[in-house]
Design an enzyme around this catalytic site. Structure first.
Site: not given
Length: 603
Positions: A293, A443-445, A450
């Site tokens: 990730m 995207y991606e969290g 975050q």
């Protein structure tokens, strides 16, 4: 469309002078490269992007990916992207030689992807996700799976995806229900649905290899029971022929932006004939996925940085061509008989352009910094060095994912404003950049995820060692800046922000120590914004140190105006952006708790 979409001079200045990419070449891993060979690669990528990506950017938005007859129909340039991506090493670049890769430094791969995404952010994702899926197979799968899938993926003949999200489980992966049932033949039968799968299907892929999270029957509940599987759209039969693997494209998602980048809804095992192969050990799927990730989150931040740069270039070009209004004279009046001046003469337009420049170039420096840390970890043989840069990378990753995407959205919004009414019209490209960049903070969290990762996991990591390492890096730059009269006040300013950071954490940490994590993390988003401003301030000061040193030494690599523009932009950031930390700190240390649900009616 603007004439240019990226500032190659700034990219190479940050790459080689500020972040010292050449120093990586002394390691055994990258010893086959020199600066000339790296430049040849980047120049080839720029030429490819000029020819095959940028001219189709607007066209792909106007003719979006579309579900038709059981598959997703995409623009013809997707075929070019995948084929050329294989031929040029765009997909295989960072992989080891033994895996069919070029063993490029990740920072160079990152720079090349940045150029492509600035040219056309709809296309590189197809190659990028294929690379990410292949990386998971290389790192964790058995040799048979590697031999079967990786060569075809790195060549661009087969695509790849990562299948995490389900209709009932968005970011909460502990709630996934896709099922894997073991068979006597060594494979698992897969059944379930996945949504929001980028590049999940299209007519130009001979096959698409899905890296899928599922729960083996009888597995523990929660994230500890999730396993990772290779699930191809088409599987090989005993004769080596591709046959249907019971993977169905159910639909696509029509989106506000990135309309040329297919986003699909996939069904697995509708006819109870979907075969999947376990990657690594059972119940470790989420661990495997998250080990990859970091690079995925760097990629998302890189995309935000690239779009903000492309939007800045378009805004700057417009401001240098558009006459509108007249400059004020010393008596505060305008002469109606004078010709209109270009809008770049107006202070407010210059403010917006400098905001765009400071965000776009600061974001790029942040992304390259993370990529450099990634390379040091991969190439060093010194365990202490590896540990140090692993902690530094973990510390900055949430910021790398968040700042270029959140601040990038603000930057592009200012670009729309520079164009005035034209910025809102489809004849001009700013509105497309504005729509495209909005997905990147999801995207991606998401930013919320975050932010909780930054304050909840990274700040306390190793009893605060990761944060202390980051602050030490910042203090080192402050010491360098203090050597120059031009930069001394800025260095002192940033030093004050370090002290303020400690005050904020002294206020927040007791909540965590008391076990009151909801209160500790209630304003995590504000802390993310706060620390992002400090980190970007540091990176701009570092840029200014290199520019000032080169000015004094008469370095001919770039013009005097180039170096002076970097120092000017640093000063802009320190005047207009860095002071926002003061109000954020005030909110973070405010005694009122207003967002935690206390059953009081507030909505």
């Amino acid at each position: 469309m603007a004439k240019e979409y990226v500032d190659i001079a700034t990219l190479k200045f940050l790459l080689y002078q500020v972040h010292g990419a050449e120093t990586l070449l002394s390691s055994e891993r990258f010893q086959d490269y020199d600066k000339d060979s790296l430049d040849l690669f980047l120049n080839a990528i720029k030429e490819f992007s000029d020819r095959e990506l940028f001219p189709y950017f607007k066209e792909m938005d106007e003719a979006p990916a579309m579900y038709k007859n059981g598959t997703i129909m995409v623009h013809k340039q997707v075929d070019v992207m995948m084929r050329k991506g294989g031929e040029m090493g765009i997909i295989s670049g960072p992989f080891d030689y033994g895996e069919g890769g070029l063993q490029l430094p990740f920072i160079i791969h990152t720079a090349s992807a940045y150029i492509q995404e600035a040219a056309n952010n709809h296309l590189p994702g197809y190659a990028g996700l294929t690379q990410g899926a292949a990386e998971l197979i290389v790192h964790f799968a058995n040799e048979d799976l590697k031999e079967t899938y990786v060569p075809k993926m790195l060549s661009g003949a087969w695509g790849g995806t990562m299948c995490l999200t389900e209709p009932q489980a968005g970011s909460s992966l502990s709630d996934i229900t896709t099922k894997a049932t073991k068979t006597q033949e060594g494979y698992y039968r897969i059944s379930g649905q996945k949504i929001f799968i980028s590049g999940g299907d299209h007519q130009y892929a001979e096959n698409i290899v899905h890296l899928l999270l599922a729960r083996i029957e009888g597995a523990p509940s929660g994230t500890k029971g999730i396993s990772l599987f290779v699930v191809p759209k088409l599987r090989l039969d005993k004769d080596g022929k591709l046959i249907n693997n019971d993977v169905l494209t159910v639909a696509d998602f029509q989106k506000m932006g990135q309309r040329g980048y297919a986003t699909t809804h996939l069904g697995f095992g509708d006819k109870d004939d979907c075969h999947g192969w376990l990657v690594g050990e059972a119940h470790k799927g989420l661990k495997y996925m998250f080990l990859m990730m970091n690079s995925a989150r760097i990629s998302v931040g890189r995309g935000g940085a690239a779009i903000s740069m492309a939007a800045y270039q378009a805004s700057l070009e417009y401001a240098n061509e558009r006459p509108q209004g007249r400059k004020l004279s010393n008596d505060g009046k305008k002469d109606p008989d004078e010709n209109p001046c270009l809008i770049i003469e107006h202070p407010d337009v210059r403010r917006m352009l400098l905001l765009q420049k400071s965000i776009a170039e600061g974001s790029l420096s942040l992304v390259l910094l993370a990529a450099k840390y990634y390379d040091i970890i991969a190439s060093t043989k010194n365990p202490d060095t590896k540990e140090k840069y692993s902690l530094l990378l973990e510390m900055v990753i949430p910021i790398v994912k968040t700042y270029p995407t959140e601040a990038g959205t603000l930057s592009v919004s200012n670009g729309v404003q520079v164009l005035g009414g034209y910025g809102f019209c489809s004849d001009f490209i700013l509105q497309q950049y504005y729509r495209d960049i909005r997905i990147f903070s999801i995207y991606e969290g998401t930013t919320g995820i975050q932010s909780q990762d930054l304050l909840g996991r990274k700040v306390p990591m190793e009893n605060g060692e990761a944060l202390e390492l980051l602050l030490t890096e910042i203090l080192h730059t402050l010491e360098e800046a203090m050597e120059f009269d031009e930069l001394r006040s800025s260095a002192k300013n940033l030093g004050d922000k370090i002290k303020l950071t400690r005050e904020v954490l002294d206020f927040l940490m007791p909540f965590a120590k008391e076990g009151n994590y909801e209160r500790y993390l209630a304003d995590a988003n504000l802390f993310m914004e706060y620390l992002s401003h400090v980190v970007i301030g540091w990176l701009w000061l570092d840029i200014a140190v290199h520019a000032q040193r080169n000015l004094q030494q008469g370095d001919p690599a770039y013009s005097k105006a180039f170096y002076e523009s970097k120092i000017h932009t640093m000063k802009f950031y320190f005047k207009y952006e860095l002071p926002k930390t003061n109000s954020l700190a005030e909110s973070l240390m405010h005694p009122d708790v207003l967002t935690i649900n206390t059953k009081k009616e507030v909505f």
